[in-house]
Structure formats: C-alpha cells, structure tokens
Design a protein around this motif. Structure first.
Motif, PDB file in Angstrom:
ATOM      1  N   ILE A  31    -104.565 -87.763 -22.170  1.00 23.94           N
ATOM      2  CA  ILE A  31    -103.550 -87.307 -21.225  1.00 23.94           C
ATOM      3  C   ILE A  31    -103.683 -88.140 -19.951  1.00 23.94           C
ATOM      4  CG2 ILE A  31    -102.678 -85.369 -19.866  1.00 23.94           C
ATOM      5  CD1 ILE A  31    -102.266 -85.098 -22.907  1.00 23.94           C
ATOM      6  N   THR A  32    -102.571 -88.610 -19.436  1.00 21.58           N
ATOM      7  CA  THR A  32    -102.581 -89.444 -18.232  1.00 21.58           C
ATOM      8  C   THR A  32    -103.182 -88.686 -17.048  1.00 21.58           C
ATOM      9  OG1 THR A  32    -100.634 -90.655 -18.986  1.00 21.58           O
ATOM     10  CG2 THR A  32    -101.114 -90.725 -16.625  1.00 21.58           C
ATOM     11  N   PRO A  33    -104.145 -89.281 -16.352  1.00 22.26           N
ATOM     12  CA  PRO A  33    -104.770 -88.611 -15.190  1.00 22.26           C
ATOM     13  C   PRO A  33    -103.755 -88.316 -14.085  1.00 22.26           C
ATOM     14  CG  PRO A  33    -106.062 -90.505 -15.887  1.00 22.26           C
ATOM     15  CD  PRO A  33    -104.766 -90.583 -16.635  1.00 22.26           C
ATOM     16  N   LYS A  34    -104.013 -87.252 -13.359  1.00 22.77           N
ATOM     17  CA  LYS A  34    -103.125 -86.847 -12.271  1.00 22.77           C
ATOM     18  C   LYS A  34    -103.014 -87.925 -11.197  1.00 22.77           C
ATOM     19  CE  LYS A  34    -102.061 -82.968  -9.198  1.00 22.77           C
ATOM     20  NZ  LYS A  34    -102.486 -81.619  -8.707  1.00 22.77           N
ATOM     21  N   SER A  35    -104.065 -88.698 -10.975  1.00 21.23           N
ATOM     22  CA  SER A  35    -104.029 -89.744  -9.948  1.00 21.23           C
ATOM     23  C   SER A  35    -102.971 -90.798 -10.267  1.00 21.23           C
ATOM     24  CB  SER A  35    -105.405 -90.413  -9.817  1.00 21.23           C
ATOM     25  OG  SER A  35    -105.782 -91.055 -11.026  1.00 21.23           O
ATOM     26  N   ILE A  36    -102.768 -91.090 -11.546  1.00 20.26           N
ATOM     27  CA  ILE A  36    -101.737 -92.050 -11.951  1.00 20.26           C
ATOM     28  C   ILE A  36    -100.356 -91.437 -11.780  1.00 20.26           C
ATOM     29  CG2 ILE A  36    -100.784 -93.336 -13.908  1.00 20.26           C
ATOM     30  CD1 ILE A  36    -103.631 -93.777 -14.892  1.00 20.26           C
ATOM     31  N   LEU A  37    -100.210 -90.171 -12.139  1.00 23.81           N
ATOM     32  CA  LEU A  37     -98.920 -89.494 -11.964  1.00 23.81           C
ATOM     33  C   LEU A  37     -98.517 -89.465 -10.487  1.00 23.81           C
ATOM     34  CD1 LEU A  37     -99.380 -86.455 -14.401  1.00 23.81           C
ATOM     35  CD2 LEU A  37     -98.204 -88.622 -14.846  1.00 23.81           C
ATOM     36  N   GLU A  38     -99.481 -89.195  -9.625  1.00 27.29           N
ATOM     37  CA  GLU A  38     -99.196 -89.165  -8.181  1.00 27.29           C
ATOM     38  C   GLU A  38     -98.832 -90.558  -7.666  1.00 27.29           C
ATOM     39  OE1 GLU A  38    -102.807 -87.435  -6.786  1.00 27.29           O
ATOM     40  OE2 GLU A  38    -102.035 -85.365  -6.875  1.00 27.29           O
ATOM     41  N   ALA A  39     -99.490 -91.580  -8.191  1.00 30.45           N
ATOM     42  CA  ALA A  39     -99.162 -92.955  -7.794  1.00 30.45           C
ATOM     43  C   ALA A  39     -97.750 -93.324  -8.238  1.00 30.45           C
ATOM     44  CB  ALA A  39    -100.172 -93.931  -8.405  1.00 30.45           C
ATOM     45  N   GLN A  40     -97.335 -92.831  -9.403  1.00 25.86           N
ATOM     46  CA  GLN A  40     -95.963 -93.069  -9.864  1.00 25.86           C
ATOM     47  C   GLN A  40     -94.947 -92.423  -8.917  1.00 25.86           C
ATOM     48  OE1 GLN A  40     -96.218 -91.462 -13.885  1.00 25.86           O
ATOM     49  NE2 GLN A  40     -96.148 -93.534 -14.750  1.00 25.86           N
ATOM     50  N   LEU A  41     -95.220 -91.192  -8.500  1.00 27.93           N
ATOM     51  CA  LEU A  41     -94.307 -90.497  -7.596  1.00 27.93           C
ATOM     52  C   LEU A  41     -94.205 -91.221  -6.249  1.00 27.93           C
ATOM     53  CD1 LEU A  41     -95.254 -86.767  -8.320  1.00 27.93           C
ATOM     54  CD2 LEU A  41     -93.251 -88.023  -9.123  1.00 27.93           C
ATOM     55  N   GLN A  42     -95.317 -91.715  -5.766  1.00 27.69           N
ATOM     56  CA  GLN A  42     -95.299 -92.478  -4.504  1.00 27.69           C
ATOM     57  C   GLN A  42     -94.499 -93.770  -4.666  1.00 27.69           C
ATOM     58  OE1 GLN A  42     -99.493 -92.892  -3.641  1.00 27.69           O
ATOM     59  NE2 GLN A  42     -99.757 -90.680  -3.353  1.00 27.69           N
ATOM     60  N   ALA A  43     -94.613 -94.398  -5.828  1.00 32.61           N
ATOM     61  CA  ALA A  43     -93.836 -95.603  -6.103  1.00 32.61           C
ATOM     62  C   ALA A  43     -92.346 -95.270  -6.191  1.00 32.61           C
ATOM     63  CB  ALA A  43     -94.315 -96.255  -7.404  1.00 32.61           C
ATOM     64  N   TRP A  44     -92.030 -94.130  -6.786  1.00 37.30           N
ATOM     65  CA  TRP A  44     -90.629 -93.699  -6.865  1.00 37.30           C
ATOM     66  C   TRP A  44     -90.034 -93.514  -5.470  1.00 37.30           C
ATOM     67  CZ3 TRP A  44     -87.246 -94.510 -10.264  1.00 37.30           C
ATOM     68  CH2 TRP A  44     -87.473 -94.392 -11.641  1.00 37.30           C
ATOM     69  N   ASP A  45     -90.811 -92.966  -4.548  1.00 37.77           N
ATOM     70  CA  ASP A  45     -90.325 -92.793  -3.171  1.00 37.77           C
ATOM     71  C   ASP A  45     -89.846 -94.129  -2.604  1.00 37.77           C
ATOM     72  OD1 ASP A  45     -90.805 -90.078  -3.121  1.00 37.77           O
ATOM     73  OD2 ASP A  45     -92.784 -90.266  -2.177  1.00 37.77           O
ATOM     74  N   LYS A  46     -90.635 -95.177  -2.829  1.00 42.60           N
ATOM     75  CA  LYS A  46     -90.287 -96.500  -2.295  1.00 42.60           C
ATOM     76  C   LYS A  46     -89.065 -97.082  -2.994  1.00 42.60           C
ATOM     77  CE  LYS A  46     -95.188 -97.438  -1.388  1.00 42.60           C
ATOM     78  NZ  LYS A  46     -96.350 -98.276  -1.784  1.00 42.60           N
ATOM     79  N   VAL A  47     -89.020 -96.920  -4.316  1.00 42.12           N
ATOM     80  CA  VAL A  47     -87.886 -97.461  -5.082  1.00 42.12           C
ATOM     81  C   VAL A  47     -86.583 -96.768  -4.679  1.00 42.12           C
ATOM     82  CG1 VAL A  47     -86.875 -97.650  -7.390  1.00 42.12           C
ATOM     83  CG2 VAL A  47     -89.297 -98.175  -7.050  1.00 42.12           C
ATOM     84  N   ILE A  48     -86.628 -95.438  -4.541  1.00 38.14           N
ATOM     85  CA  ILE A  48     -85.434 -94.686  -4.157  1.00 38.14           C
ATOM     86  C   ILE A  48     -84.951 -95.111  -2.774  1.00 38.14           C
ATOM     87  CG2 ILE A  48     -84.559 -92.393  -3.562  1.00 38.14           C
ATOM     88  CD1 ILE A  48     -86.491 -91.293  -5.730  1.00 38.14           C
TER      89      ILE A  48
END
Length: 389
Positions: free
Chosen positions: A325-342
């Motif tokens: 299962i993907t670690p939560k730290s990677i999921l949080e990094a994805q969300l932070q990246a989404w903020d920048k992309v949006i």
C-alpha cells in the motif's frame, strides 16, 4: 333488394340498446385501422426499412487482452440486443485505423463512426481534457466524478471543450468508473517521495506534471507499449490502470513490486465517442439505445471489475509479485503537487471553469458521502481479519 334495405332489416333484428354499441364498434374498427395505418407510417419514417441494418464501424484504444477492450465488446452486444439487430457494431482492435491519441481525429473526420478511450488521450489538444478523469479528486472517487458528468454540468463542459473549443464533430458518452489506479509497478518498494527523484516513470495526462513536481522523469507511453518499454529499460516504472488490465498486459512478467493506491488518477472513467453527424442521422430510438446502453454498461462494468480485479489481484500475488500500500507520505506529496499544478493551469479560463465546477460538486457531494456512508474497514476486519491471520 338494395343494400340500404338489408341494412334496415338487420338493424330491426338488433335490440335497441345494442344498436349504439354495434355502430360504435364499427366506427372503432375504422378508427383503429386508421390509427394502425398512422402508426405504421410513423414507424417506417423514424426507423430503417424492414430488414435494414445499420452497422457502426468503431475502434478500440485497448490491446485485445485488456479488460477495457472486453468492456467495449460488451457494450456493442448490448446495443445490438436492445435494437433488435437494427444496430450492429463492428469493433476494430487498437491501431487498426488510428493510434490511441489520434482516435478522436478519425472519429471527427468520419473515418470511424466511433471509438473507445480515455479523455486524457486528448491532453495534447487541450490540457483541460485531462480533468475529465485524470485530474485531482477533491475527495471524490470515479462514481462521484460520473455523477458530476450527469448531474453537475460535466457533460456540458466536455461538449464545450470538444465541440466548441476543439471544433470536433464528436459526441461523447461517459461510463465505467475505473477503480483507483495503482501507483504502479516498480523494481523495488517505494517508501518515500524522494524515491521518485530521477525515476523514468510512465503515466498519462496532467498526472505527468504531478510526478514531475515530485522529481520523476515522467512520460506518456500508449498502453500496449508499456511492458516492452519496461523490459527494454526505456522506463524504470509505470502505472496503467487496474489489476485486471495490468495482469492481462503482462506487467507481472517484468516487474515484481506493485504499489496500490494513489491520488494521481482516482477518478478515471471511460469515454465512448461517436461522429456527431453519424449519431444525429440515426432515428431517435437508436440514439436513445446508444445512450442508455452506455449507462447500462457502466453498471455492468462496475460489477465485472469487482469480480475480475479481486481474482486477478490474487493471481498476481500467487505469481510472486509483492503488493504494498502506498505510504501516506507519498499521497501527501501528490496532493501538494496537485496544488501547484492546479494553480498554474488555472491561468487558462476554461481550465479554471472546469476545475471550479468540479470543486463545487465535490465539496457538496463528497462531504455528504463521507457522512452518509459507513466506514467499512472495521466491519471487514471484524469478520475476516482474525480468520486470515
């Protein structure tokens, strides 16, 4: 004796109370005959002539071993059954006429009557296309994204994108809420965001930018070419879609680590495209059959994926693949990246229009879903965890 005389004698033999009924019955028979004649004329006008069959020539975007190709074939069978054989669908394999990314062009020009794909494949034409399935989730799953399509204004926005902005003679029908896509297939377990630094990684749509922000050298490769690219070292790791698709395409043969769960594509859905002129030329009932067969296929897809994904995941694990299962730290990094992309992409007014619509829908619908739907892990653990230990 004249006909009139015979008629008078017959009427004298009928009781008075029945005369009205007799006349009404005769009048009704005439009227019914007229109605049937009118109905027959109308039916003939709005449908192909008796015995005539309309054949739609369509192309898949998927390798024939992929469950998505099977889903497209299932839809074709539904259309034929619901139309009583008046509509036939000739489904060609991927690449027969056009590549996956060029499919929309072939449908637009009428070279094909239709096709089956992901909207992210038109990302190169307009980046907002990726928002229809491969954008940020805002707490939604693919079912809720389909809800936005049908009841939140999503279909109208997609029509505006394809028909007005891109000027394509194409009409689309969304269906098939894809389960959350895995983070992907790797040589070894991914434990932290830093593991993506310099990783040659395959993904699609605007998720390319999400992983680039995390340090990956991300690139798009069509589904049928991913496994060979992994095998030849063109890329280090890749994601495609789901356990059934991935197992069918041979991912377990070239990588032995599968990371499940990710925020890069948790709201993916399938797109059935038709040449709009061809669709508009069909009788209204056949147009309705195409539309509602797609909705029926969406439900069938959901149930089939439950069955097949669970079985294929078991097969994958039995064949020596380690599943994490993907670690939560990677999921949080994805969300932070989404903020920048949006923030960056919202400089485009249409992109912002779509993302604002999705955000408003998610804020209301995802919130109520979280309140209404019970959390199921506790119940699952209660009934099964101890037995599995």
């Amino acid at each position: 004796m004249s006909i009139q005389s015979v008629r008078r004698k017959i009427l004298k033999l009928i009781p008075a109370g029945a005369v009205g009924a007799f006349v009404a019955a005769c009048s009704g028979a005439v009227q019914n005959g007229q109605n049937k004649s009118a109905q027959t004329t109308q039916s003939t006008t709005n449908s192909p002539a008796t015995g005539e069959t309309i054949t739609l020539r369509m192309q898949s975007s998927w390798p024939v071993k992929d469950i998505f190709h099977e889903i497209f074939l299932d839809w074709g069978k539904k259309v034929e059954a619901m139309s009583g054989g008046r509509l036939k669908v000739n489904i060609l394999p991927a690449g027969s006429v056009a590549s996956a990314t060029q499919l929309i062009e072939a449908v637009d020009k009428g070279t094909l009557d239709g096709g089956h794909a992901f909207p992210a494949y038109w990302f190169g034409l307009n980046r907002a296309a990726s928002l229809f399935g491969t954008g940020p989730s805002f707490g939604m799953d693919a079912e809720m994204m389909l809800g936005w399509i049908h009841y939140g204004g999503g279909q109208e926005l997609y029509n505006e994108l394809i028909q007005t902005k891109l000027k394509k003679n194409v009409i689309s029908f969304f269906h098939g809420p894809v389960p959350t896509q895995p983070l992907g297939w790797f040589k070894q377990q991914v434990k932290a965001p830093a593991d993506f630094k310099g990783l040659k990684y395959r993904t699609a749509g605007i998720a390319l930018d999400v992983f680039k922000d995390m340090g990956a050298a991300s690139q798009f490769i069509p589904g049928g070419e991913i496994v060979s690219s992994l095998e030849r070292g063109v890329i280090d790791a890749a994601e495609f879609s789901n356990p059934s698709s991935d197992e069918g395409l041979g991912f377990p043969d070239v990588r032995k680590v599968l990371m499940l769960q990710s925020y890069h594509q948790p709201v993916e859905m399938l797109e059935l495209q038709m040449n709009k002129s061809k669709y508009d030329s069909l009788p209204p009932d056949l147009q309705a059959i195409i539309k509602y067969a797609t909705m029926a296929q969406s439900a069938d897809f959901t149930w089939k994926m439950m069955d097949r994904n669970s079985k294929d995941l078991e097969t994958i694990e039995k064949n020596g693949v380690k599943v994490f299962i993907t670690p939560k730290s990677i999921l949080e990094a994805q969300l932070q990246a989404w903020d920048k992309v949006i923030a960056k992409e919202s400089a485009d007014p249409f992109f912002k229009k779509v993302i604002d619509s999705q955000r408003a829908w998610a804020k209301r619908v995802a919130s109520s879903r979280l309140e209404i739907m019970v959390e199921n892990k506790t119940a699952y653990d209660h009934f099964f965890k101890e037995a599995q230990a």
